[in-house]
Design an enzyme around this catalytic site. Structure first.
Site, mmCIF file in Angstrom:
data_model
loop_
_atom_site.group_PDB
_atom_site.id
_atom_site.type_symbol
_atom_site.label_atom_id
_atom_site.label_comp_id
_atom_site.label_asym_id
_atom_site.label_seq_id
_atom_site.Cartn_x
_atom_site.Cartn_y
_atom_site.Cartn_z
ATOM 1 N N GLY A 52 0.785 -1.227 0.000
ATOM 2 C CA GLY A 52 0.000 0.000 0.000
ATOM 3 C C GLY A 52 0.812 1.269 0.000
ATOM 4 N N CYS A 261 -28.493 -8.800 -16.163
ATOM 5 C CA CYS A 261 -27.770 -8.672 -17.424
ATOM 6 C C CYS A 261 -28.666 -9.151 -18.562
ATOM 7 C CB CYS A 261 -26.484 -9.502 -17.366
ATOM 8 S SG CYS A 261 -25.594 -9.579 -18.948
ATOM 9 N N CYS A 264 -26.658 -12.542 -20.060
ATOM 10 C CA CYS A 264 -26.484 -13.798 -19.317
ATOM 11 C C CYS A 264 -27.452 -13.923 -18.148
ATOM 12 C CB CYS A 264 -25.049 -13.934 -18.824
ATOM 13 S SG CYS A 264 -24.625 -12.817 -17.468
ATOM 14 N N CYS A 286 -23.357 -7.158 -18.280
ATOM 15 C CA CYS A 286 -22.194 -7.309 -17.407
ATOM 16 C C CYS A 286 -21.043 -6.437 -17.918
ATOM 17 C CB CYS A 286 -21.728 -8.758 -17.375
ATOM 18 S SG CYS A 286 -22.859 -9.895 -16.549
ATOM 19 N N CYS A 292 -19.094 -12.649 -18.671
ATOM 20 C CA CYS A 292 -20.449 -12.775 -19.221
ATOM 21 C C CYS A 292 -20.484 -13.840 -20.321
ATOM 22 C CB CYS A 292 -20.910 -11.421 -19.757
ATOM 23 S SG CYS A 292 -22.618 -11.363 -20.325
#
Length: 593
Positions: A52, A261, A264, A286, A292
């Site tokens: 980080g 979606c 899908c 998606c 997807c």
């Protein structure tokens, strides 16, 4: 991909990053020069060792258009190997213009194979999305970052931001979050939401949506972040704790799902709105086009491996105001520690500026619940002594002892970071100019929240209740609590500054000409407020002023300074009635007109 092994394994195999950095066989491999590769690889090893934390690297400008994510590209080209399989996505889409161009550039300059499958790829470069599919420990994710510095929204000065990271001083980030909840009842930032890595550094996770943050936490793969313009990179190693910045008593929420979606039928993925070529309308699909497609190919009954995600909520409830039961609670809470005896001691302070001695042989003690006045004309050394007491100025000799728990601690035996830490809950300063003691961009409540956050308070409702309580005590109207202090009058600003100073119930309060520039009626009210707080909280106070009316009202004892020395130390009443030193006599006579 072997960066993970090279970074964390003491017995790395051939073709690791360390060996690639010095291997002559790779000098013409990929687009960038070998010196840049070496700089990037070395910085990556440092970044993996300090999760980080931003690490700078040296690089020439990349020969690519602006907006192509040169930071991510420099990382990818510095660590890519001939046997890699590369996937590049933008907004989760493999076919986006930027993704296609970057993928083509990597392929043409390295010859490595390219793919649109997250399952097949060994190196994935992205900007806005982390793939929905769970990545493996032998895969590496490179994120392009636009703005790597999360503190930029609260602090413009580079040096101060570096200090804040080094000392883990993130109070202003918590106050920024507090202000968002006060204004909107929820967090306003949707992309690039700051996270805490390993409980240490606050990090900007590139412009990914909040939806993707859970995928970074305890992930099996290594994630690298690169910012080309700022020449900074940072890393999240495998199985590292990554937590969104959020209060302990408020649930972290992600983007709500707008539907299913259209391709899908998924109702648990990040969706984007696109044009419908059939109906000429709009539809939701998606964002991750690869996931997807795999879901459609496998069929809804066959699960596709998913990365962890936070369950979205359909709506975010407004943050309720704390119930104080109609009573104004004591500042600092019922469990505020009380003590007797010395809270502050100055011992033989001496300060020189070249051949000029600004203060010499300055010694005094201030007990809990006592206010000590320091008077003298301009240039007498009052401000120099005050700067020594705050730790801003280190004397040439002598010591300053502050109460810390049951003991007295020598302020100048500590390093600057420890000094600032001791001051967070033990010492507060009220400036002559309220603008120096306040952040004019913040609300009154936000200003008071700063010392509370610095002291480690992480409950929004506790901070909110304390803020409201203290501002009521200093007579700030309730309907102005959330107004920026830049809209306040001088007297109201001074009251907010006093509220901020006593918010964390410090043991010691220093006041530098607290009523200068205020109208007489306003000044009288401020002094009454200060006197009441000193008595209520048992503060040890030092009041620096040229105004005898101020020290007469607040202080039982007063020191008179002249040419850097204490020429008289006595009870305030006695000083005003029967000053002994000729300089004191002149001061009192001038004050009486």
């Amino acid at each position: 991909m072997t960066l993970t092994d090279a970074a964390i394994s003491p017995t790395a195999k051939p073709s690791t990053i360390a060996e690639l950095a010095s291997s002559p066989e790779t000098s013409t491999f990929a687009l960038i020069d070998e010196n840049t590769k070496r700089s990037v690889r070395r910085a990556l090893l440092k970044a993996v060792a300090t999760p980080g934390h931003q690490v700078p690297f040296v690089s020439r400008e990349m020969p690519v258009p602006r907006g192509w994510g040169s930071g991510g590209l420099q990382i990818s080209l510095s660590i890519v190997e001939p046997t890699d399989m590369v996937k590049v996505i933008d907004q989760g889409d493999d076919g986006a213009v930027s993704a296609s161009n970057l993928r083509r550039l990597i392929h043409q300059t390295t010859g490595v194979e390219e793919t649109s499958s997250a399952a097949e790829a060994t190196l994935i470069q992205s900007r806005h999305r982390i793939p929905e599919r769970q990545l493996r420990d032998d895969q590496l994710l490179v994120m392009q970052v636009g703005i790597p510095e999360p503190l930029a929204i609260v602090e413009r000065r580079l040096g101060e931001r570096l200090r804040m990271h080094a000392e883990q001083d993130y109070a202003l980030m918590w106050v920024s979050l507090y202000e968002e909840y006060v204004r909107a009842g929820t967090t306003m930032q949707t992309c690039g939401y700051p996270v805490v890595v390993n409980g240490r550094y606050i990090m900007a996770p590139s412009p990914v949506p909040k939806w993707d943050l859970a995928k970074l936490d305890d992930a099996p793969h290594l994630t690298l972040f690169g910012a080309g313009r700022d020449r900074q990179l940072y890393a999240v190693p495998p199985h590292t704790r990554v937590e969104p910045l959020t209060f302990d008593d408020l649930e972290f929420t992600v983007e709500p799902i707008p539907g299913r979606c259209a391709l899908c039928d998924s109702d648990s993925t990040y969706l984007v709105e696109v044009s419908d070529p059939i109906s000429s309308g709009r539809r939701w699909i998606c964002s991750d086009t690869d996931w997807c497609a795999q879901r459609r190919e496998a069929g809804p009954a066959t699960p596709v491996p998913r990365a962890r995600a936070v369950s979205p909520v359909s709506s975010v409830p407004a943050v309720s105001e704390p119930d104080q039961g109609g009573q104004i609670q004591p500042i600092g809470g019922a469990d505020r520690p009380s003590f007797d005896g010395p809270a502050l001691q100055a011992r033989e302070l001496m300060v020189r500026y070249g051949s000029f001695t600004a203060a010499r042989e300055i010694s005094f003690t201030v007990n809990a619940g006592e206010a000590l006045g320091i008077v003298g004309e301009s240039g007498s050394g009052k401000s120099t002594v005050l700067r020594c007491l705050t730790g801003e100025l280190q004397p040439d000799s002598g010591s300053v002892l502050l109460r810390s728990g049951e003991d007295l601690t020598d302020l100048y035996s500590l390093d600057p970071a420890q000094r600032r830490g001791l001051r967070v809950g033990q010492l507060a300063l009220v400036h002559q100019d309220a603008a120096r003691g306040l952040d004019l961009k913040l609300s009154a409540g936000g200003n008071v929240a700063v010392p509370l956050a610095a002291a480690g308070m992480r409950s929004f409702h506790s901070i909110r209740a304390t803020v409201r309580n203290i501002l009521q005590r200093v007579e700030i109207p309730e309907d102005r609590i959330d107004d920026p202090v830049s809209t306040f009058s001088g007297g109201m600003r001074q009251r907010v500054q006093i509220a901020r100073a006593v918010a964390s119930a410090p043991a010691i309060l220093l006041l530098d000409e607290p009523t200068t520039g205020l109208d007489a009626s306003v000044a009288a009210g401020v002094l009454d407020l200060i006197r009441g707080l000193i008595e209520e909280l048992g503060l040890a106070a030092v009041v620096v002023s040229h105004d005898f009316a101020v020290v007469e009202l607040l202080c039982r004892r007063t020191l008179v300074m002249h040419r850097g020395r204490i020429v008289e130390s006595t009870l305030t009443d006695q000083l005003l009635e029967d000053p002994q030193h000729p300089y004191s006599q002149r001061l009192v006579a001038a004050a009486r007109g």
